[in-house]
Design a protein around this motif. Sequence first.
Motif, PDB file in Angstrom:
ATOM      1  N   PHE A  27       0.815  -1.213   0.000  1.00 42.38           N
ATOM      2  CA  PHE A  27       0.000   0.000   0.000  1.00 42.38           C
ATOM      3  C   PHE A  27       0.848   1.262   0.000  1.00 42.38           C
ATOM      4  N   SER A  28       2.084   1.149   0.444  1.00 41.62           N
ATOM      5  CA  SER A  28       2.991   2.287   0.325  1.00 41.62           C
ATOM      6  C   SER A  28       3.249   2.591  -1.144  1.00 41.62           C
ATOM      7  N   SER A  29       3.546   1.539  -1.925  1.00 40.43           N
ATOM      8  CA  SER A  29       3.785   1.720  -3.356  1.00 40.43           C
ATOM      9  C   SER A  29       2.518   2.140  -4.088  1.00 40.43           C
ATOM     10  N   LEU A  30       1.400   1.499  -3.740  1.00 43.59           N
ATOM     11  CA  LEU A  30       0.134   1.842  -4.384  1.00 43.59           C
ATOM     12  C   LEU A  30      -0.261   3.277  -4.062  1.00 43.59           C
ATOM     13  N   SER A  31       0.014   3.705  -2.834  1.00 41.21           N
ATOM     14  CA  SER A  31      -0.294   5.076  -2.446  1.00 41.21           C
ATOM     15  C   SER A  31       0.524   6.069  -3.262  1.00 41.21           C
ATOM     16  N   PHE A  32       1.786   5.748  -3.477  1.00 38.82           N
ATOM     17  CA  PHE A  32       2.634   6.602  -4.310  1.00 38.82           C
ATOM     18  C   PHE A  32       2.020   6.806  -5.692  1.00 38.82           C
ATOM     19  N   ILE A  33       1.646   5.706  -6.316  1.00 36.99           N
ATOM     20  CA  ILE A  33       1.100   5.788  -7.668  1.00 36.99           C
ATOM     21  C   ILE A  33      -0.251   6.494  -7.677  1.00 36.99           C
ATOM     22  N   ALA A  34      -1.119   6.138  -6.724  1.00 39.08           N
ATOM     23  CA  ALA A  34      -2.452   6.736  -6.687  1.00 39.08           C
ATOM     24  C   ALA A  34      -2.374   8.243  -6.474  1.00 39.08           C
ATOM     25  N   VAL A  35      -1.548   8.658  -5.533  1.00 37.83           N
ATOM     26  CA  VAL A  35      -1.405  10.084  -5.251  1.00 37.83           C
ATOM     27  C   VAL A  35      -0.815  10.812  -6.459  1.00 37.83           C
ATOM     28  N   THR A  36       0.173  10.202  -7.061  1.00 41.23           N
ATOM     29  CA  THR A  36       0.819  10.831  -8.208  1.00 41.23           C
ATOM     30  C   THR A  36      -0.143  10.963  -9.387  1.00 41.23           C
ATOM     31  N   LEU A  37      -0.906   9.923  -9.644  1.00 39.02           N
ATOM     32  CA  LEU A  37      -1.897   9.978 -10.718  1.00 39.02           C
ATOM     33  C   LEU A  37      -2.982  11.020 -10.417  1.00 39.02           C
ATOM     34  N   ALA A  38      -3.456  11.012  -9.176  1.00 31.31           N
ATOM     35  CA  ALA A  38      -4.487  11.978  -8.798  1.00 31.31           C
ATOM     36  C   ALA A  38      -3.977  13.408  -8.941  1.00 31.31           C
ATOM     37  N   LEU A  39      -2.735  13.636  -8.564  1.00 33.83           N
ATOM     38  CA  LEU A  39      -2.136  14.964  -8.694  1.00 33.83           C
ATOM     39  C   LEU A  39      -1.991  15.346 -10.160  1.00 33.83           C
ATOM     40  N   ALA A  40      -1.558  14.400 -10.975  1.00 31.43           N
ATOM     41  CA  ALA A  40      -1.368  14.672 -12.398  1.00 31.43           C
ATOM     42  C   ALA A  40      -2.688  14.999 -13.094  1.00 31.43           C
ATOM     43  N   PHE A  41      -3.778  14.408 -12.614  1.00 30.01           N
ATOM     44  CA  PHE A  41      -5.088  14.707 -13.193  1.00 30.01           C
ATOM     45  C   PHE A  41      -5.689  15.978 -12.612  1.00 30.01           C
ATOM     46  N   ALA A  42      -5.383  16.290 -11.358  1.00 33.10           N
ATOM     47  CA  ALA A  42      -5.986  17.455 -10.704  1.00 33.10           C
ATOM     48  C   ALA A  42      -5.395  18.767 -11.200  1.00 33.10           C
ATOM     49  N   ILE A  43      -4.100  18.790 -11.497  1.00 33.65           N
ATOM     50  CA  ILE A  43      -3.432  20.038 -11.898  1.00 33.65           C
ATOM     51  C   ILE A  43      -3.999  20.596 -13.202  1.00 33.65           C
ATOM     52  N   PRO A  44      -4.101  19.808 -14.282  1.00 35.61           N
ATOM     53  CA  PRO A  44      -4.665  20.372 -15.526  1.00 35.61           C
ATOM     54  C   PRO A  44      -6.121  20.793 -15.384  1.00 35.61           C
ATOM     55  N   GLU A  45      -6.872  20.115 -14.515  1.00 36.71           N
ATOM     56  CA  GLU A  45      -8.288  20.449 -14.327  1.00 36.71           C
ATOM     57  C   GLU A  45      -8.463  21.647 -13.400  1.00 36.71           C
ATOM     58  N   LYS A  46      -7.350  22.122 -12.817  1.00 37.55           N
ATOM     59  CA  LYS A  46      -7.358  23.281 -11.916  1.00 37.55           C
ATOM     60  C   LYS A  46      -8.308  23.093 -10.733  1.00 37.55           C
ATOM     61  N   LYS A  47      -8.316  21.879 -10.188  1.00 38.69           N
ATOM     62  CA  LYS A  47      -9.082  21.589  -8.983  1.00 38.69           C
ATOM     63  C   LYS A  47      -8.197  21.913  -7.780  1.00 38.69           C
ATOM     64  N   VAL A  48      -8.379  23.097  -7.221  1.00 40.86           N
ATOM     65  CA  VAL A  48      -7.473  23.621  -6.208  1.00 40.86           C
ATOM     66  C   VAL A  48      -7.440  22.736  -4.963  1.00 40.86           C
ATOM     67  N   LEU A  49      -8.602  22.375  -4.431  1.00 37.01           N
ATOM     68  CA  LEU A  49      -8.646  21.569  -3.210  1.00 37.01           C
ATOM     69  C   LEU A  49      -8.013  20.203  -3.442  1.00 37.01           C
ATOM     70  N   ASN A  50      -8.395  19.550  -4.535  1.00 35.28           N
ATOM     71  CA  ASN A  50      -7.795  18.249  -4.861  1.00 35.28           C
ATOM     72  C   ASN A  50      -6.290  18.357  -4.999  1.00 35.28           C
ATOM     73  N   THR A  51      -5.841  19.428  -5.669  1.00 34.69           N
ATOM     74  CA  THR A  51      -4.410  19.607  -5.896  1.00 34.69           C
ATOM     75  C   THR A  51      -3.660  19.791  -4.578  1.00 34.69           C
ATOM     76  N   LEU A  52      -4.196  20.600  -3.681  1.00 37.67           N
ATOM     77  CA  LEU A  52      -3.534  20.848  -2.395  1.00 37.67           C
ATOM     78  C   LEU A  52      -3.463  19.581  -1.555  1.00 37.67           C
ATOM     79  N   ILE A  53      -4.575  18.858  -1.501  1.00 39.09           N
ATOM     80  CA  ILE A  53      -4.580  17.610  -0.725  1.00 39.09           C
ATOM     81  C   ILE A  53      -3.616  16.597  -1.324  1.00 39.09           C
TER      82      ILE A  53
END
Length: 470
Positions: free
Chosen positions: A180-206
Motif C-alpha cells: 500500500f505504500s507503493s500503491l499510495s505513491f502511484i495513486a497520489v501521483t496519478l491523482a495529482l497529475a489529473f488534478a493540476i490540468p483540471e485546476k481543482k485547487v482543493l484536490n491539488t492541495l490535498i
Amino acid sequence: MHKQISYERLLVLYIPWALASLLSSDAVLSYFIAWLGSFLIFWATLTGWVKPLPTDLRFGEQLMRPLILVQIIFAGYMCCTSIFYLMDTLGYTYFEKPSSYFLLDENRLFAVAQCQRYYLLAHTAFVSGILVFMKYPEKQKFMYDNSRIISLLFYMAIITFPLYLLFNKLPGLSQFSNQFSSLSFIAVTLALAFAIPEKKVLNTLICLFLYFSNFYSALISGFKEPIIISVLVLGIFLYPNYKKVVLLTFIPLLFVLFLLLPTYARIFRENAWEGITSEDEAAQLALNSALGNDPDSELDSTNWGFMVYRLSEIDMFIKFVQSTPEKVDYYGFDLVKQSAIVIVPRIFWPSKPSTEELVMERVYDAGVIYRGSRVSAKPAYVVDAYLSGGQLGIFIALFIYGAIAQLISQKAEQLFGGYLLGTALIFSGLFQIFWRGLSFEFIANTVFWSFVTMLIIHYILKTKNIIQKA
C-alpha cells in the motif's frame, strides 16, 4: 484481432548473444557486442519490429506497460550501466587513457565480458517472455464511468495512504504495508497529475500534501526506488499537458536522483537501520553524504568510483560467477523452494525463517561479503537465475519473469476496465518489484500477495459498483 509475433524476428534478437559467445576469446569485442545487443533489443521491441505494439492507445499513453517502462528500467539498469566498470577495468578514469604503468587484469576483463553476455541473454529472454504473451484484449471484461476518473483517483489516493500506515503498525503484515505504500505513491501521483490540468485547487492541495508525505516516507525507508518512481510517474502523466516543462525539469531531476540516491540509501541504512541515529538524523546525514560530504566512504569519494561500483551491480555478479559452480554448486530448485516458504505470512507462522537471512546465506557461501558485515549484498534476480542453473537457468527464469509481468498487467486491465486503472494504477502500484528485479524470495513473496491484494481491490470496487461488467 491480436497482432501476431514474428518468431523469426524474435530469434534475431538472440544473434548478438550468440555472436558475443562465439567471440569470447576477444573479451573487449565480446563485451561490446553484448552491450550493444541490449540497445538493439530496445529498438526492435519498442518500435514494434518484432511484434507490433498494442494499437488501443498511442505510444505515449501506454508507457507503463511491461514492454516499455518495465523493460527500460529493469533491463536498462541491468544491462547498460556496466560500461563504466569495463572502462575502469581497462585502466580508464573519467575516460582518460591509462598510464603506461597500468597493468591490465585479464581475468577481471574476461569476467566482465562473461557477465555482460549473461546480462544480454537475460534481457533477450525477458522480452521474449513479454512478447510471446503480449495479447491485450480488445474488449474489457469490466468498465468504469470515465467521467468519474478524477474523483476515483482522488479517493484512491486518500484511502491508500492511511491503509499503508495501518498495516505498518500491525505485526506480521509488513508486506501489505509495503504494497500500500507503493500503491499510495502511484495513486497520489496519478491523482495529482489529473488534478493540476483540471485546476481543482482543493484536490491539488490535498494531493500535494499526500505526495510529499509519501515522498518523506520514501526518504526514511532507506530505499531509492519509490522516490524515483514517484517523480518518474508524475512526469509521465504530466507530459501530455506540459511537454516543455516536463522535459526541462523532470529529466534533469531524474538524472540527479539516479546519481545521488544510491549513496543516500547506503548512508541512511548504515545509520538508521543499525540504530545509530534516529530516522530524521540519518536522513540528514545521508543527504549530506549524497551531496558529496561523506568523509568515511572510499568507494563513493569520487564520481568515477560511484559510476564504476555503485551504478552497476556487475562487480557483485562477477564474484558470484567466480564462486559458482567452481566452489559452490548450482542451487537447482533450492531457491525456488525457499521462495515458496517465504510466501506464508509471519502472522500465521511466527517462527518462519527470516527472508533476509535465507538470501544472505548464499552471499556468505559465495564469499561476496563476510559474515558479520553490515554491508547488504543481496543478489539480483539475474544472479539468482544464474546460481540456480547457469545460462539455462538465466534463460528459463528471465523468460518466466517477463511472461508473469505481462500476464499480470493484462489481467489487471481486464479486472479494472483498461490501461489507466489496470496497468498505470494497480499494476504499477502493486507490482513495482518487477522494475527492480530483487532476489527470488522477495520477488515471489511480493508478487503472490500483491496479486491477492489486486483481487481484493477488484472485489471491493465491484461490490461498490465502481466497476461493472462490460
